[in-house]
Write an enzyme that holds these catalytic residues in place. Sequence first.
Site, PDB file in Angstrom:
ATOM      1  N   HIS A  40       0.821  -1.220   0.000  1.00  0.00           N
ATOM      2  CA  HIS A  40       0.000   0.000   0.000  1.00  0.00           C
ATOM      3  C   HIS A  40       0.850   1.264   0.000  1.00  0.00           C
ATOM      4  O   HIS A  40       0.391   2.326   0.428  1.00  0.00           O
ATOM      5  CB  HIS A  40      -0.966  -0.013   1.200  1.00  0.00           C
ATOM      6  CG  HIS A  40      -2.042  -1.061   1.067  1.00  0.00           C
ATOM      7  ND1 HIS A  40      -2.812  -1.486   2.134  1.00  0.00           N
ATOM      8  CD2 HIS A  40      -2.472  -1.761  -0.012  1.00  0.00           C
ATOM      9  CE1 HIS A  40      -3.671  -2.408   1.708  1.00  0.00           C
ATOM     10  NE2 HIS A  40      -3.479  -2.599   0.416  1.00  0.00           N
ATOM     11  N   CYS A  69       4.480  19.377 -13.718  1.00  0.00           N
ATOM     12  CA  CYS A  69       3.206  19.604 -14.414  1.00  0.00           C
ATOM     13  C   CYS A  69       2.250  20.524 -13.659  1.00  0.00           C
ATOM     14  O   CYS A  69       1.156  20.826 -14.156  1.00  0.00           O
ATOM     15  CB  CYS A  69       2.524  18.265 -14.715  1.00  0.00           C
ATOM     16  SG  CYS A  69       1.719  17.543 -13.273  1.00  0.00           S
TER      17      CYS A  69
HETATM   18  P1  OAD Z   1      -7.012  -3.269  10.494  1.00  0.00           P
HETATM   19  O1  OAD Z   1      -7.239  -2.084  11.356  1.00  0.00           O
HETATM   20  O2  OAD Z   1      -8.072  -3.670   9.548  1.00  0.00           O
HETATM   21  O3  OAD Z   1      -6.684  -4.527  11.410  1.00  0.00           O
HETATM   22  C1  OAD Z   1      -5.746  -4.453  12.449  1.00  0.00           C
HETATM   23  C2  OAD Z   1      -5.587  -5.841  13.032  1.00  0.00           C
HETATM   24  O4  OAD Z   1      -4.548  -5.809  13.979  1.00  0.00           O
HETATM   25  C3  OAD Z   1      -6.841  -6.370  13.760  1.00  0.00           C
HETATM   26  O5  OAD Z   1      -7.126  -7.683  13.314  1.00  0.00           O
HETATM   27  C4  OAD Z   1      -6.417  -6.360  15.231  1.00  0.00           C
HETATM   28  O6  OAD Z   1      -7.016  -7.412  15.974  1.00  0.00           O
HETATM   29  C5  OAD Z   1      -4.917  -6.556  15.111  1.00  0.00           C
HETATM   30  N1  OAD Z   1      -4.111  -6.050  16.236  1.00  0.00           N
HETATM   31  C6  OAD Z   1      -4.329  -4.975  17.022  1.00  0.00           C
HETATM   32  N2  OAD Z   1      -3.340  -4.809  17.912  1.00  0.00           N
HETATM   33  C7  OAD Z   1      -2.450  -5.806  17.683  1.00  0.00           C
HETATM   34  C8  OAD Z   1      -1.202  -6.186  18.265  1.00  0.00           C
HETATM   35  N3  OAD Z   1      -0.657  -5.489  19.272  1.00  0.00           N
HETATM   36  N4  OAD Z   1      -0.566  -7.275  17.769  1.00  0.00           N
HETATM   37  C9  OAD Z   1      -1.098  -7.984  16.737  1.00  0.00           C
HETATM   38  N5  OAD Z   1      -2.271  -7.674  16.147  1.00  0.00           N
HETATM   39  C10 OAD Z   1      -2.935  -6.601  16.604  1.00  0.00           C
HETATM   40  O7  OAD Z   1      -5.611  -3.012   9.732  1.00  0.00           O
HETATM   41  P2  OAD Z   1      -5.046  -3.717   8.435  1.00  0.00           P
HETATM   42  O8  OAD Z   1      -5.412  -5.151   8.382  1.00  0.00           O
HETATM   43  O9  OAD Z   1      -3.618  -3.351   8.351  1.00  0.00           O
HETATM   44  O10 OAD Z   1      -5.449   0.286   3.508  1.00  0.00           O
HETATM   45  O11 OAD Z   1      -5.844  -2.946   7.307  1.00  0.00           O
HETATM   46  C11 OAD Z   1      -5.602  -3.260   5.973  1.00  0.00           C
HETATM   47  C12 OAD Z   1      -5.746  -2.021   5.124  1.00  0.00           C
HETATM   48  O12 OAD Z   1      -6.997  -1.401   5.409  1.00  0.00           O
HETATM   49  C13 OAD Z   1      -4.734  -0.933   5.427  1.00  0.00           C
HETATM   50  O13 OAD Z   1      -3.505  -1.110   4.770  1.00  0.00           O
HETATM   51  C14 OAD Z   1      -5.428   0.294   4.958  1.00  0.00           C
HETATM   52  C15 OAD Z   1      -6.803   0.032   5.510  1.00  0.00           C
HETATM   53  O14 OAD Z   1      -7.856   0.630   4.866  1.00  0.00           O
HETATM   54  C16 OAD Z   1      -5.484   1.441   2.812  1.00  0.00           C
HETATM   55  O15 OAD Z   1      -5.498   2.537   3.348  1.00  0.00           O
HETATM   56  C17 OAD Z   1      -5.503   1.258   1.340  1.00  0.00           C
END
Ligand code: OAD
Length: 249
Positions: free
Chosen positions: A126, A157
């Site tokens: 990303h 541009c």
């Molecule tokens: P999310 O906010 O969707 O998920 C975060 C995950 O981390 C959850 O499953 C939590 O349970 C877990 N979590 C929280 N604290 C933790 C810890 N200390 N150790 C391990 N796990 C923990 O975030 P992403 O999966 O990264 O995209 O989201 C994916 C994408 O959605 C991002 O890259 C972003 C967002 O929209 C864009 O902006 C394009």
Amino acid sequence: MVSDTQIARTARRLQSAESVVLFAGSGLSAESGVPTFRGEDGLYSDEKVATYTRVRTLTKQPGEVLTWYQKRRDMVREVSPNEGHRALARMSRQFEAFDVATQNVDNLLERAWSRENGRGVIRHLHGEITDTVCHDCGSRPDNPDIDLSELPKCGDCGGLLRPGVVLFGEPLPTEAFESSRDAAARAEACLVVGTSGLVYPAARIPEVAARRGAFVVEVNPNVSGLSDRCDECLRGEAGDILPALEEQL
Ligand code: OAD
């Protein structure tokens, strides 16, 4: 919560793998103070912020979106890698191949890798928040360290400069995605750390590894969209689980 037996069993399975793919999400950086997106305290609990990661919002309200990204950029510079990042960097040295496919736009993995002499390639599915790119022509200014909240213009541009992150409605960087997918197709083990696994196509990476028959391990205090595909789900925080796992390797 995770038991010592589960950690030891997971470490034994990992030890027999030569190639590993790490699929990381915002939960990995949570203990460094970078907020996650979803969940009760996530960034998306503010409905307005939930629109800022869409390309449509950038074109309609550039001032609001770029001010928000500039604050995140400033914040990312202030934080440091946590125990989870550091344990992963040390772990990476124990395998023949270690490919990282991260959805995180921060540079905490790179900083941990450089400190701990980690092995392998880190690919940002990303993009990277410290990168600056022209929204119109795609060119990059010589110095990416520009205050985006002042709506700087492209020297080539005159278009709008923005962070080099992927917004909803935009494709993933081809090389990062395809190379990660190829690495997943070869991997004998896959670590899925701190992600809800809900955002595609990024979440295809661990799915490819699972389909190939890799040993898939999740590190997350909560159930995710990928838990069903995992062979082991280590329930807890990355900063606790990963150092415990590394110690057993
Ligand atoms: P999310 O906010 O969707 O998920 C975060 C995950 O981390 C959850 O499953 C939590 O349970 C877990 N979590 C929280 N604290 C933790 C810890 N200390 N150790 C391990 N796990 C923990 O975030 P992403 O999966 O990264 O995209 O989201 C994916 C994408 O959605 C991002 O890259 C972003 C967002 O929209 C864009 O902006 C394009």
